[in-house]
Design a protein around this motif. Structure first.
Motif, PDB file in Angstrom:
ATOM      1  N   LEU A  21       0.920  -1.369  -0.345  1.00 51.18           N
ATOM      2  CA  LEU A  21       0.117   0.325   0.428  1.00 51.18           C
ATOM      3  C   LEU A  21       0.879   1.353  -0.086  1.00 51.18           C
ATOM      4  CD1 LEU A  21      -2.300  -1.141   2.663  1.00 51.18           C
ATOM      5  CD2 LEU A  21      -2.615  -0.920   0.258  1.00 51.18           C
ATOM      6  N   CYS A  22       0.672   2.354  -1.017  1.00 48.38           N
ATOM      7  CA  CYS A  22       1.350   3.032  -1.194  1.00 48.38           C
ATOM      8  C   CYS A  22       0.785   4.050   0.042  1.00 48.38           C
ATOM      9  CB  CYS A  22       1.290   4.219  -2.317  1.00 48.38           C
ATOM     10  SG  CYS A  22       2.408   5.593  -2.643  1.00 48.38           S
ATOM     11  N   LEU A  23       1.603   4.820   1.117  1.00 53.11           N
ATOM     12  CA  LEU A  23       1.167   5.596   1.846  1.00 53.11           C
ATOM     13  C   LEU A  23       2.134   7.123   1.604  1.00 53.11           C
ATOM     14  CD1 LEU A  23       1.636   3.215   5.142  1.00 53.11           C
ATOM     15  CD2 LEU A  23      -0.533   3.879   3.198  1.00 53.11           C
ATOM     16  N   GLY A  24       3.094   7.134   0.990  1.00 50.31           N
ATOM     17  CA  GLY A  24       2.844   8.431   1.176  1.00 50.31           C
ATOM     18  C   GLY A  24       4.639   8.869   0.056  1.00 50.31           C
ATOM     19  N   HIS A  25       5.660  10.012   0.686  1.00 43.16           N
ATOM     20  CA  HIS A  25       7.133   9.625   0.301  1.00 43.16           C
ATOM     21  C   HIS A  25       7.845  10.216   1.233  1.00 43.16           C
ATOM     22  CE1 HIS A  25      10.040  11.045  -2.773  1.00 43.16           C
ATOM     23  NE2 HIS A  25       9.579  10.422  -3.406  1.00 43.16           N
ATOM     24  N   GLN A  26       9.014   9.769   0.647  1.00 42.69           N
ATOM     25  CA  GLN A  26      10.293   9.381   1.430  1.00 42.69           C
ATOM     26  C   GLN A  26      10.649  11.579   2.502  1.00 42.69           C
ATOM     27  OE1 GLN A  26      13.081   7.019   0.049  1.00 42.69           O
ATOM     28  NE2 GLN A  26      14.077   9.215  -1.004  1.00 42.69           N
ATOM     29  N   ASN A  27       9.990  12.010   1.070  1.00 39.82           N
ATOM     30  CA  ASN A  27      10.624  13.498   1.886  1.00 39.82           C
ATOM     31  C   ASN A  27       9.270  14.021   2.079  1.00 39.82           C
ATOM     32  OD1 ASN A  27      12.679  12.525  -0.006  1.00 39.82           O
ATOM     33  ND2 ASN A  27      12.429  13.676  -1.958  1.00 39.82           N
ATOM     34  N   GLN A  28       8.777  13.912   2.602  1.00 40.09           N
ATOM     35  CA  GLN A  28       8.090  14.053   3.510  1.00 40.09           C
ATOM     36  C   GLN A  28       8.052  13.734   4.990  1.00 40.09           C
ATOM     37  OE1 GLN A  28       4.602  11.811   1.443  1.00 40.09           O
ATOM     38  NE2 GLN A  28       2.345  13.136   1.943  1.00 40.09           N
ATOM     39  N   VAL A  29       8.773  13.108   5.309  1.00 41.47           N
ATOM     40  CA  VAL A  29       9.831  12.917   6.605  1.00 41.47           C
ATOM     41  C   VAL A  29      11.501  12.748   6.157  1.00 41.47           C
ATOM     42  CG1 VAL A  29       7.984  11.797   7.859  1.00 41.47           C
ATOM     43  CG2 VAL A  29       9.154  10.349   5.672  1.00 41.47           C
ATOM     44  N   PRO A  30      11.652  14.471   5.872  1.00 42.93           N
ATOM     45  CA  PRO A  30      13.469  14.286   5.717  1.00 42.93           C
ATOM     46  C   PRO A  30      13.839  13.871   6.643  1.00 42.93           C
ATOM     47  CG  PRO A  30      12.007  16.336   5.036  1.00 42.93           C
ATOM     48  CD  PRO A  30      10.768  14.912   5.631  1.00 42.93           C
ATOM     49  N   ASN A  31      13.658  14.202   7.643  1.00 43.70           N
ATOM     50  CA  ASN A  31      14.577  14.557   9.320  1.00 43.70           C
ATOM     51  C   ASN A  31      14.189  13.563  10.613  1.00 43.70           C
ATOM     52  OD1 ASN A  31      15.944  16.990   8.567  1.00 43.70           O
ATOM     53  ND2 ASN A  31      13.694  18.187   8.188  1.00 43.70           N
ATOM     54  N   PRO A  32      14.762  13.282  11.358  1.00 44.67           N
ATOM     55  CA  PRO A  32      14.055  11.967  12.471  1.00 44.67           C
ATOM     56  C   PRO A  32      13.261  12.699  13.000  1.00 44.67           C
ATOM     57  CG  PRO A  32      16.168  12.210  12.157  1.00 44.67           C
ATOM     58  CD  PRO A  32      15.731  13.568  11.348  1.00 44.67           C
ATOM     59  N   GLY A  33      11.873  12.148  13.370  1.00 44.06           N
ATOM     60  CA  GLY A  33      11.402  12.872  14.402  1.00 44.06           C
ATOM     61  C   GLY A  33       9.949  13.226  13.401  1.00 44.06           C
ATOM     62  N   ASP A  34      10.125  13.266  12.045  1.00 44.46           N
ATOM     63  CA  ASP A  34       9.590  13.395  10.983  1.00 44.46           C
ATOM     64  C   ASP A  34       8.152  12.493  11.140  1.00 44.46           C
ATOM     65  OD1 ASP A  34      10.174  16.296  11.359  1.00 44.46           O
ATOM     66  OD2 ASP A  34      10.643  16.000   8.359  1.00 44.46           O
ATOM     67  N   TYR A  35       7.081  13.184  11.330  1.00 41.04           N
ATOM     68  CA  TYR A  35       5.402  11.730  11.202  1.00 41.04           C
ATOM     69  C   TYR A  35       4.584  12.568   9.617  1.00 41.04           C
ATOM     70  CZ  TYR A  35       2.668  13.685  14.982  1.00 41.04           C
ATOM     71  OH  TYR A  35       1.834  15.221  15.064  1.00 41.04           O
ATOM     72  N   PHE A  36       4.054  11.327   9.709  1.00 41.98           N
ATOM     73  CA  PHE A  36       2.593  11.419   9.428  1.00 41.98           C
ATOM     74  C   PHE A  36       1.341  10.512   9.650  1.00 41.98           C
ATOM     75  CE2 PHE A  36       4.063  10.672   5.425  1.00 41.98           C
ATOM     76  CZ  PHE A  36       3.218   9.861   5.090  1.00 41.98           C
ATOM     77  N   ALA A  37       0.682  10.625   9.698  1.00 41.34           N
ATOM     78  CA  ALA A  37      -0.406  10.662   9.840  1.00 41.34           C
ATOM     79  C   ALA A  37      -1.337   9.584   8.795  1.00 41.34           C
ATOM     80  CB  ALA A  37      -1.793  10.311  11.521  1.00 41.34           C
ATOM     81  N   ILE A  38      -1.981   8.282   8.392  1.00 39.70           N
ATOM     82  CA  ILE A  38      -3.145   8.213   7.404  1.00 39.70           C
ATOM     83  C   ILE A  38      -4.013   6.878   7.820  1.00 39.70           C
ATOM     84  CG2 ILE A  38      -1.210   6.726   6.594  1.00 39.70           C
ATOM     85  CD1 ILE A  38      -2.107   7.622   3.646  1.00 39.70           C
ATOM     86  N   THR A  39      -4.901   7.238   7.239  1.00 36.34           N
ATOM     87  CA  THR A  39      -5.694   5.641   7.451  1.00 36.34           C
ATOM     88  C   THR A  39      -5.899   4.932   6.335  1.00 36.34           C
ATOM     89  OG1 THR A  39      -6.851   7.044   9.672  1.00 36.34           O
ATOM     90  CG2 THR A  39      -7.943   5.340   8.944  1.00 36.34           C
ATOM     91  N   LEU A  40      -6.366   3.607   5.836  1.00 37.76           N
ATOM     92  CA  LEU A  40      -6.808   3.324   4.916  1.00 37.76           C
ATOM     93  C   LEU A  40      -7.690   2.126   5.244  1.00 37.76           C
ATOM     94  CD1 LEU A  40      -4.868   1.696   2.187  1.00 37.76           C
ATOM     95  CD2 LEU A  40      -3.650   2.704   4.782  1.00 37.76           C
ATOM     96  N   ILE A  41      -8.625   1.790   4.659  1.00 44.54           N
ATOM     97  CA  ILE A  41      -9.334   0.749   5.321  1.00 44.54           C
ATOM     98  C   ILE A  41      -9.949   0.800   7.234  1.00 44.54           C
ATOM     99  CG2 ILE A  41      -9.486  -1.089   3.343  1.00 44.54           C
ATOM    100  CD1 ILE A  41      -6.783  -2.387   5.368  1.00 44.54           C
ATOM    101  N   ASP A  42      -9.838   1.648   7.723  1.00 49.81           N
ATOM    102  CA  ASP A  42     -10.601   2.017   9.082  1.00 49.81           C
ATOM    103  C   ASP A  42      -8.771   1.703   9.898  1.00 49.81           C
ATOM    104  OD1 ASP A  42     -12.647   2.932   9.663  1.00 49.81           O
ATOM    105  OD2 ASP A  42     -13.995   1.222  10.066  1.00 49.81           O
ATOM    106  N   GLU A  43      -7.823   1.920   9.132  1.00 47.42           N
ATOM    107  CA  GLU A  43      -6.890   1.525   9.858  1.00 47.42           C
ATOM    108  C   GLU A  43      -6.071   2.673   9.955  1.00 47.42           C
ATOM    109  OE1 GLU A  43      -5.591  -0.982  11.986  1.00 47.42           O
ATOM    110  OE2 GLU A  43      -7.347  -2.840  11.018  1.00 47.42           O
ATOM    111  N   PRO A  44      -5.964   3.383  11.557  1.00 50.14           N
ATOM    112  CA  PRO A  44      -4.702   4.376  11.297  1.00 50.14           C
ATOM    113  C   PRO A  44      -3.059   4.351  11.917  1.00 50.14           C
ATOM    114  CG  PRO A  44      -6.939   4.128  13.913  1.00 50.14           C
ATOM    115  CD  PRO A  44      -6.567   3.426  13.150  1.00 50.14           C
ATOM    116  N   LEU A  45      -3.238   4.690  10.646  1.00 52.69           N
ATOM    117  CA  LEU A  45      -1.307   4.457  10.910  1.00 52.69           C
ATOM    118  C   LEU A  45      -0.694   5.992  10.829  1.00 52.69           C
ATOM    119  CD1 LEU A  45      -1.470   1.590   7.474  1.00 52.69           C
ATOM    120  CD2 LEU A  45      -1.463   1.863  10.062  1.00 52.69           C
ATOM    121  N   LEU A  46       1.259   5.543  11.582  1.00 53.74           N
ATOM    122  CA  LEU A  46       1.629   6.573  11.379  1.00 53.74           C
ATOM    123  C   LEU A  46       2.836   6.514  10.132  1.00 53.74           C
ATOM    124  CD1 LEU A  46       1.668   7.111  15.448  1.00 53.74           C
ATOM    125  CD2 LEU A  46       0.146   8.671  13.524  1.00 53.74           C
TER     126      LEU A  46
END
Ligand code: FES
Ligand SMILES: [Fe+2]
Length: 405
Positions: free
Chosen positions: A52-77
């Motif tokens: 499952l594609c969730l995004g791109h590595q350059n959305q979290v370039p630094n240690p500690g960078d995160y984003f949340a994403i939910t699909l099929i009712d599964e909250p993921l980080l």
């Protein structure tokens, strides 16, 4: 593993007709788009066992960078940990289940908002207030961590798999990797995403609409003339292919889907003349669709919420030198306006299609030659439906062919 009822098994059997050669194939049974039971089956057969594609590595370039994403009712980080490794963790707190983070940002630890249990970026439990009077914290730390998904980076995109025994993704994407090599996707700047939630159609309709050029001359009449459906070409699909893709050619070199018919941004350096003459549309099902253009890359993530509802997450990618241009923001706003028009035209069509597919008169239609990608998508789906049911072998990372349920 879920128990699969006879209704779903019958639909999978009927879906075999959708995998035939183009002139004989028919669309999937309408219930595959409208049945709650079939969607519950797809959650397992498709979403719990594919990349499952969730995004791109350059959305979290630094240690500690995160984003949340939910699909099929599964909250993921999606998070980059202190060592620089990208991890995909369940966002569900292992105390009593509150999601520990939403949105995006940078942090040293995740702290659940409910009782303030905290977790390291790699998922281990760090602290649990007041708990030592019930269970020693050392015991809790040994016992508890956020569940982690298997992760693979491909072309800079972050893919995750709920199945720890999944085979690697990249070998299934060789055709698309070749096509993308000159784009240097790992280095591209990712523009902020646009999320469009609660879109009223089944997740497969998004791919099917985006993959077939047949509709562009009608639904986008007057807007798509610079890349007419008549110039679309199709590529043979092999059973191990993880992408379904087709190029459409512009009337002129360095074309763009905007009122000028020309690319609005600088042409990406390193593209061949052939690549500058066309746009490639590709699905990496189930969650990713992308288009490669002479001046930009565009993706959307298809994030199902239920059988008839989904969120689309839209992103654009540009080389750094493009983003640094003085006029970039103005041009980018124009690009977004053009994309919105196409999105509204396709969105209205997709919503209406979902209504039609609920009818007792919903067809299993025949395909036009300009829809040659649709039986290919059906073959990708039906193979996985059948693997889950044990009707054909599924190869795992340990090399064992499994037969299932
Ligand atoms: S549910 Fe997260 S700390 Fe209680
Ligand atoms: Fe369209």
């Amino acid at each position: 593993m879920i128990t699969v009822g006879q209704t779903v098994r019958d639909l999978v059997a009927q879906a075999a007709e959708s995998t035939r050669p183009l002139a004989e194939a028919r669309a999937l049974p309408p219930a595959c788009y409208t049945s709650e039971e079939f969607f519950a089956f797809e959650r397992e057969a498709i979403f719990a066992h594919t990349w499952l594609c969730l995004g791109h590595q350059n959305q979290v370039p630094n240690p500690g960078d995160y984003f949340a994403i939910t699909l099929i009712d599964e909250p993921l980080l999606v998070v980059r940990d202190q060592e620089g490794q990208i991890r995909v963790l369940s966002a569900v707190c292992q105390h009593r289940g509150h999601p520990i983070a939403t949105g995006q940002g940078n942090c040293k630890q995740f702290r659940c908002p409910y009782h303030w249990w905290s977790y390291a970026l790699s998922g281990e439990l760090v602290a649990a207030p007041e708990m030592d009077k019930t269970v020693p914290i050392a015991d809790l730390r040994r016992e508890i961590r956020l569940p982690a998904l298997k992760v693979e980076l491909w072309q800079g995109f972050i893919f995750a798999n709920f199945d720890p025994d999944a085979t690697p993704l990249a070998p299934s994407l060789v055709k698309l990797s070749d096509e993308m090599a000159n784009y240097e996707m790992e280095r591209m700047v990712v523009m902020p995403e646009t999320d469009i939630p609660d879109l009223p159609w089944n997740w497969k309709i998004t791919h099917e609409n985006a993959l077939e050029p047949y509709h562009t001359q009608f639904v986008h009449k007057g807007y798509h003339e610079m890349a007419p459906a008549s110039t679309a070409t199709f590529i043979d699909w092999d059973p191990d292919d993880g992408q379904i893709m087709h190029p459409t050619y512009f009337r002129e070199i360095d074309g763009g889907l905007n009122p000028t018919g020309k690319a609005m941004f600088p042409i990406i350096r390193g593209l061949t003349e052939e690549q500058r003459r066309r746009t490639v549309f590709a699905s990496v099902p189930p969650s990713m669709f992308l288009s490669l253009k002479p001046d930009q890359v565009f993706t959307f993530l298809d994030l199902p919420q239920s059988v008839g509802k989904l969120t689309l997450r839209i992103n654009f990618y540009f080389p750094e030198e493009t983003v640094k241009q003085r006029s970039f923001q103005w041009t980018y706003q124009s690009q977004l306006a053009c994309t919105k028009i196409f999105g509204e035209q396709d969105g209205a069509t997709n919503a209406n299609l979902q209504r039609g597919l609920r009818s007792r008169f919903a067809p299993r239609g025949r395909y036009c030659h300009q829809e040659a990608t649709l039986p290919q998508f059906s073959r990708w789906l039906v193979k996985r439906y059948r693997q889950y049911l044990g009707l054909e072998p599924a190869v795992t990372a340990s090399g064992v062919a499994t037969n299932g349920r």
